[in-house]
Write an enzyme that holds these catalytic residues in place. Structure first.
Site, PDB file in Angstrom:
ATOM      1  NE  ARG A 184      41.564  45.209   4.730  1.00  0.00           N
ATOM      2  CZ  ARG A 184      40.560  45.039   5.548  1.00  0.00           C
ATOM      3  NH1 ARG A 184      40.737  45.246   6.819  1.00  0.00           N
ATOM      4  NH2 ARG A 184      39.386  44.656   5.118  1.00  0.00           N
ATOM      5  CB  SER A 243      37.273  47.526  12.427  1.00  0.00           C
ATOM      6  OG  SER A 243      37.330  48.628  11.574  1.00  0.00           O
ATOM      7  CG  HIS A 277      38.808  52.440   7.889  1.00  0.00           C
ATOM      8  ND1 HIS A 277      38.573  52.008   9.163  1.00  0.00           N
ATOM      9  CD2 HIS A 277      38.279  51.496   7.069  1.00  0.00           C
ATOM     10  CE1 HIS A 277      37.929  50.850   9.132  1.00  0.00           C
ATOM     11  NE2 HIS A 277      37.743  50.515   7.875  1.00  0.00           N
ATOM     12  CE  LYS A 323      31.524  43.189   7.998  1.00  0.00           C
ATOM     13  NZ  LYS A 323      32.582  44.086   7.502  1.00  0.00           N
TER      14      LYS A 323
HETATM   15  P1  ADP Z   1      33.162  46.754   5.173  1.00  0.00           P
HETATM   16  O1  ADP Z   1      32.349  46.145   6.255  1.00  0.00           O
HETATM   17  O2  ADP Z   1      32.353  47.402   4.113  1.00  0.00           O
HETATM   18  O3  ADP Z   1      34.265  45.887   4.618  1.00  0.00           O
HETATM   19  P2  ADP Z   1      35.174  48.200   6.645  1.00  0.00           P
HETATM   20  O4  ADP Z   1      34.898  49.279   7.631  1.00  0.00           O
HETATM   21  O5  ADP Z   1      35.783  46.957   7.156  1.00  0.00           O
HETATM   22  O6  ADP Z   1      33.823  47.980   5.907  1.00  0.00           O
HETATM   23  O7  ADP Z   1      36.092  48.792   5.488  1.00  0.00           O
HETATM   24  C1  ADP Z   1      35.716  49.900   4.736  1.00  0.00           C
HETATM   25  C2  ADP Z   1      36.695  50.076   3.588  1.00  0.00           C
HETATM   26  O8  ADP Z   1      37.994  50.354   4.084  1.00  0.00           O
HETATM   27  C3  ADP Z   1      36.846  48.826   2.718  1.00  0.00           C
HETATM   28  O9  ADP Z   1      37.045  49.232   1.382  1.00  0.00           O
HETATM   29  C4  ADP Z   1      38.085  48.183   3.247  1.00  0.00           C
HETATM   30  O10 ADP Z   1      38.719  47.366   2.280  1.00  0.00           O
HETATM   31  C5  ADP Z   1      38.904  49.410   3.574  1.00  0.00           C
HETATM   32  N1  ADP Z   1      39.917  49.136   4.586  1.00  0.00           N
HETATM   33  C6  ADP Z   1      39.740  48.632   5.826  1.00  0.00           C
HETATM   34  N2  ADP Z   1      40.918  48.506   6.472  1.00  0.00           N
HETATM   35  C7  ADP Z   1      41.870  48.940   5.604  1.00  0.00           C
HETATM   36  C8  ADP Z   1      43.303  49.036   5.651  1.00  0.00           C
HETATM   37  N3  ADP Z   1      43.981  48.633   6.715  1.00  0.00           N
HETATM   38  N4  ADP Z   1      43.924  49.532   4.562  1.00  0.00           N
HETATM   39  C9  ADP Z   1      43.211  49.908   3.477  1.00  0.00           C
HETATM   40  N5  ADP Z   1      41.893  49.826   3.365  1.00  0.00           N
HETATM   41  C10 ADP Z   1      41.216  49.350   4.404  1.00  0.00           C
END
Ligand code: ADP
Length: 161
Positions: A91, A129, A18, A42
């Site tokens: 990703r 996460s 993130h 979630k």
């Molecule tokens: P959501 O529940 O909306 O998917 P996340 O917290 O999992 O929320 O992710 C928020 C954003 O960060 C999303 O656009 C996700 O694709 C991006 N993201 C999460 N992990 C990574 C990573 N390792 N590299 C790049 N982007 C990421």
């Protein structure tokens, strides 16, 4: 006109993946708002307030990044803030279909707000996460994956469970 991007997500908790997207976004836009959306389906580990605090500490070196939360619809939130862009990270291919669906719906709701995707840094392409929580639950070291403050917060959460 100042360019504002919303970086939405669950951030349960924030990882280096993130942070990479937020840091790179902060170089492109005048302002980035990292917005925590509370997705109860979630079953989050951290409360919204805890997640916001971890993001605030992890992004304190970025002067044009703000942290906020919403439990409404993302497109309504973006309109309310007058944002031009929704910034998301991509990703693996597995992210693609889900992101396409959300983006198409958001475009239907408001075609003036663009969704932009940034490819993850290769070293974070398998970082999420959920995987961090899974590993932290078994007391493994996660300091390569998340900021120190997040690693500490995970330790405390799982100590009390
Ligand atoms: P959501 O529940 O909306 O998917 P996340 O917290 O999992 O929320 O992710 C928020 C954003 O960060 C999303 O656009 C996700 O694709 C991006 N993201 C999460 N992990 C990574 C990573 N390792 N590299 C790049 N982007 C990421």
């Amino acid at each position: 006109m100042a360019r504002l991007a919303i970086c939405p997500g669950s951030f349960d908790p924030i990882t280096f993946g993130h942070l990479d997207i937020i840091e790179r976004g902060s170089k492109i836009f005048d302002e980035v708002i990292v917005a925590v959306f509370n997705n109860q389906s979630k079953s989050p580990l951290f409360t919204v307030e805890e997640r916001m605090e971890l993001i605030k500490v992890s992004t304190k070196h970025l002067s044009n990044v703000k942290v906020d939360a919403s439990d409404g619809l993302l497109i309504d939130y973006a309109e309310e803030k007058n944002a031009q862009v929704i910034l998301r990270g991509l990703r693996a291919v597995s992210d693609f279909e889900y992101e396409m669906q959300i983006t198409s719906m958001n475009r239907k709701l408001d075609s003036t707000i663009e969704t932009l995707f940034m490819m993850t840094n290769n070293q974070y392409s398998f970082l999420s996460s959920s995987i961090v929580k899974e590993v932290a639950k078994y007391k493994a070291d996660v300091t390569d994956l998340v900021p120190v403050i997040v690693a500490e917060a995970l330790k405390n959460k799982y100590r009390n469970r």
